[in-house]
Design a protein around this motif. Structure first.
Motif, short mmCIF file in Angstrom:
data_model
loop_
_atom_site.label_atom_id
_atom_site.label_comp_id
_atom_site.label_asym_id
_atom_site.label_seq_id
_atom_site.Cartn_x
_atom_site.Cartn_y
_atom_site.Cartn_z
N GLY A 4 0.81 -1.22 0.00
CA GLY A 4 0.00 0.00 0.00
C GLY A 4 0.83 1.26 0.00
O GLY A 4 0.58 2.19 -0.78
N CYS A 5 1.86 1.31 0.86
CA CYS A 5 2.70 2.50 0.94
C CYS A 5 3.59 2.64 -0.29
O CYS A 5 3.80 3.74 -0.80
CB CYS A 5 3.54 2.46 2.21
SG CYS A 5 2.59 2.64 3.74
N ASP A 6 4.12 1.51 -0.78
CA ASP A 6 4.96 1.58 -1.97
C ASP A 6 4.18 2.03 -3.19
O ASP A 6 4.68 2.80 -4.02
CB ASP A 6 5.60 0.22 -2.24
CG ASP A 6 6.72 -0.11 -1.26
OD1 ASP A 6 7.13 0.80 -0.51
OD2 ASP A 6 7.18 -1.27 -1.24
N ASP A 7 2.94 1.57 -3.29
CA ASP A 7 2.12 1.93 -4.46
C ASP A 7 1.71 3.40 -4.42
O ASP A 7 1.74 4.10 -5.44
CB ASP A 7 0.87 1.05 -4.53
CG ASP A 7 1.19 -0.39 -4.92
OD1 ASP A 7 2.33 -0.64 -5.37
OD2 ASP A 7 0.31 -1.26 -4.77
N SER A 8 1.31 3.87 -3.26
CA SER A 8 0.82 5.25 -3.15
C SER A 8 1.96 6.25 -2.96
O SER A 8 1.77 7.44 -3.21
CB SER A 8 -0.15 5.38 -1.97
OG SER A 8 0.54 5.18 -0.74
N GLN A 9 3.12 5.75 -2.47
CA GLN A 9 4.26 6.61 -2.17
C GLN A 9 3.95 7.64 -1.10
O GLN A 9 4.65 8.63 -0.96
CB GLN A 9 4.76 7.32 -3.45
CG GLN A 9 5.39 6.38 -4.45
CD GLN A 9 6.67 5.73 -3.93
OE1 GLN A 9 7.62 6.41 -3.58
NE2 GLN A 9 6.66 4.41 -3.85
N GLU A 10 2.90 7.36 -0.33
CA GLU A 10 2.52 8.29 0.75
C GLU A 10 1.66 7.54 1.75
O GLU A 10 0.64 6.96 1.38
CB GLU A 10 1.79 9.50 0.19
CG GLU A 10 1.77 10.67 1.16
CD GLU A 10 1.29 11.95 0.48
OE1 GLU A 10 0.08 12.02 0.19
OE2 GLU A 10 2.11 12.85 0.24
N CYS A 11 2.08 7.54 3.02
CA CYS A 11 1.36 6.83 4.07
C CYS A 11 1.55 7.56 5.40
O CYS A 11 2.54 8.29 5.56
CB CYS A 11 1.91 5.41 4.23
SG CYS A 11 1.14 4.15 3.19
N PRO A 12 0.66 7.35 6.36
CA PRO A 12 0.96 7.82 7.71
C PRO A 12 2.24 7.15 8.22
O PRO A 12 2.57 6.03 7.80
CB PRO A 12 -0.26 7.37 8.52
CG PRO A 12 -1.36 7.25 7.51
CD PRO A 12 -0.69 6.75 6.26
N PRO A 13 2.97 7.79 9.11
CA PRO A 13 4.23 7.22 9.59
C PRO A 13 4.12 5.79 10.09
O PRO A 13 4.99 4.95 9.79
CB PRO A 13 4.64 8.18 10.71
CG PRO A 13 4.05 9.49 10.30
CD PRO A 13 2.74 9.15 9.67
N VAL A 48 3.27 10.89 4.97
CA VAL A 48 4.64 11.24 4.58
C VAL A 48 5.09 10.31 3.47
O VAL A 48 4.52 9.24 3.25
CB VAL A 48 5.59 11.17 5.78
CG1 VAL A 48 5.25 12.25 6.79
CG2 VAL A 48 5.54 9.79 6.44
N SER A 49 6.14 10.70 2.77
CA SER A 49 6.60 9.94 1.61
C SER A 49 7.63 8.88 1.94
O SER A 49 8.09 8.15 1.06
CB SER A 49 7.18 10.90 0.56
OG SER A 49 8.26 11.63 1.10
N ALA A 50 8.03 8.78 3.22
CA ALA A 50 9.01 7.78 3.61
C ALA A 50 8.88 7.51 5.11
O ALA A 50 8.28 8.30 5.85
CB ALA A 50 10.43 8.25 3.29
N GLU A 51 9.45 6.40 5.52
CA GLU A 51 9.43 6.03 6.93
C GLU A 51 10.21 7.04 7.76
O GLU A 51 11.26 7.53 7.34
CB GLU A 51 10.04 4.65 7.11
CG GLU A 51 10.07 4.15 8.54
CD GLU A 51 10.74 2.80 8.69
OE1 GLU A 51 10.99 2.40 9.85
OE2 GLU A 51 11.04 2.16 7.66
N PRO A 52 9.73 7.38 8.97
CA PRO A 52 10.49 8.27 9.84
C PRO A 52 11.88 7.71 10.14
O PRO A 52 12.07 6.50 10.21
CB PRO A 52 9.64 8.33 11.12
CG PRO A 52 8.26 7.98 10.68
CD PRO A 52 8.43 6.99 9.55
#
Length: 336
Positions: A184-193, A325-329
Motif C-alpha cells: 500500500g505504501c509503496d504503491d501510493s508513495q505516501e502513508c501515515p508514519p 509522509v513519503s518515507a518512513e520516519p
C-alpha cells in the motif's frame, strides 16, 4: 457504567515499589550492557532516552479503573492501534478484564496511533512507570495490532521497564511486518508514519529484530491465520522467544479475522491463561470445548457500536491522511 479515574497523580504511598524497582532495574541494565554499548556510542542513561512528549499530554492519554491503587493482581495496560482505546477495547477487554477482578489502564494517543511509533512508545513508558508506582505491582503489557510494537519498543530501549513488567500479550501484531502496508505504501508513495513502520522490511522492525527480547517478562503472541490485514501468517505475527499461538491451533478453521480477534472467546481464554499462570500462555491448557463458543464474556454487545468501531479501525481519518509522509520516519539516535 465503568468507573474511571485520571492517572495523572501518583499517590504518596506508592513509594514502596521504588527500592525494588531500582535494584531490579540495575540488574537489568548490567545484563544488557553489551547491547546498549553497540546501540549507543556513549554511556546509556539508566533511565533510557528522555521523554520529549509533555507530561500533561502523557497523563491525559492514560485512563485507569479505580482499583489500580489497591490492586491485588498485576494491572493490564491496553494499547490500541489506529483507534482510540474506547474504539478498540471499550466493548471487550475494558469490560471483561475488570469483571475478572483485574485492574486495567488504557492509552488513547492524540494521533490515534497513526504517527511515529517511536513517539507512541514514550506514552507506554510513562504509563508503565505510573501504573507500577500507583499499584505497587508489575504491569502486564497488552494490545492489538501495532499497539504491542509500541510496547515492545518501550521495553527494548528504556532499561528500567523490563523490571516493571510481568507479561507481554499481543493480538494480531505484525512483528515481522505486513505485506499489506508494504504494498500500500509503496504503491501510493505516501502513508501515515505508522503504516511505513509496520510494513515488511521497515527500519523500525529491523531495529527491534536486531535486539533480543528483554529478559524478565513472559511473551505471548496470539494471532489468526485468517488475518486479512496482517500477513503472511503465521510469519507476520511470530515473535522469536515468545509463545506463538494461533486460535486455529486450538480450533482448526475457526473463522476469526483481524478485528474479530479482539472479541473472540478462544483468544480471550489464551489471554487469561497467560494472566493466571507464571510464564506465557500454553495451548494445551485451553479446552477444545471453547470451539463451540464465539464471543468472549462480558461484552458490551451493542452490535451497531462494535461494527461502527471496527469500520473506523479499517479507515484512515481524513485529517491523518493530510499528515501522510513519503518515507518512513528516521530511527531515533538511541536505536541506530
Amino acid at each position: 457504567m465503568r468507573l474511571q479515574k485520571s492517572c495523572s497523580v501518583i499517590r504518596k504511598g506508592s513509594m514502596r515499589i521504588r527500592s525494588l524497582v531500582l535494584a531490579s532495574a540495575v540488574a537489568i541494565i548490567f545484563s544488557y550492557a553489551p547491547g546498549a554499548a553497540s546501540a549507543q556510542p556513549v554511556l546509556a542513561d539508566p533511565a533510557g532516552p528522555p521523554l520529549t512528549v509533555a507530561k500533561a499530554d502523557l497523563d491525559e492519554a492514560l485512563t485507569c479503573t479505580t482499583d489500580l491503587h489497591d490492586a491485588t493482581r498485576d494491572p493490564v495496560l491496553l494499547t490500541p492501534a489506529f483507534a482510540t482505546d474506547q474504539q478498540s477495547f471499550g466493548w471487550n477487554y475494558l469490560q471483561s478484564l475488570p469483571a475478572e477482578g483485574i485492574p486495567v489502564c488504557s492509552l488513547s494517543l492524540p494521533d490515534e496511533g497513526y504517527g511515529d511509533l517511536q513517539i507512541a512508545a514514550q506514552y507506554v513508558v510513562h504509563a508503565v512507570r505510573t501504573m507500577a508506582a500507583d499499584s505497587g505491582r508489575q504491569v502486564v503489557m497488552m494490545g492489538h495490532q501495532h499497539g504491542p510494537l509500541d510496547e515492545l519498543w518501550a521495553l527494548t530501549f528504556w532499561p528500567d521497564l523490563p523490571a516493571l513488567v510481568s507479561d507481554f500479550i499481543s493480538l494480531a501484531t505484525p512483528y515481522n511486518g505486513t505485506d499489506s502496508a508494504r504494498s500500500g505504501c509503496d504503491d501510493s508513495q505516501e502513508c501515515p508514519p505508522a503504516n511505513w513502520q509496520i510494513a515488511t522490511g521497515s527500519k523500525f522492525l529491523t531495529a527491534l529484530a536486531a535486539r533480543p527480547l528483554p529478559a524478565g517478562p513472559s511473551y505471548t503472541s496470539i494471532f489468526t491465520t485468517f488475518d486479512q490485514l496482517i500477513y503472511p501468517q503465521p510469519h507476520a505475527s511470530t515473535l522469536a522467544g515468545a509463545a506463538n499461538i494461533a486460535v486455529q491451533d486450538i480450533c482448526p478453521l475457526r473463522p476469526v479475522e483481524h478485528f474479530d480477534i479482539i472479541g473472540d472467546n478462544v483468544a480471550f481464554h489464551l489471554v487469561l491463561d497467560a494472566l493466571d499462570h507464571d510464564g506465557p500462555a500454553v495451548r494445551e491448557r485451553i479446552s477444545d470445548n471453547l470451539c463451540f463458543s464465539t464471543a468472549m464474556p462480558n461484552l458490551r454487545y451493542d452490535a451497531r457500536a462494535a461494527i461502527t468501531g471496527l469500520k473506523y479501525l479499517a479507515q484512515v481519518p481524513r485529517h491523518l491522511i493530510d499528515d501522510s509522509v513519503s518515507a518512513e520516519p528516521d530511527l531515533a539516535t538511541y536505536a541506530r
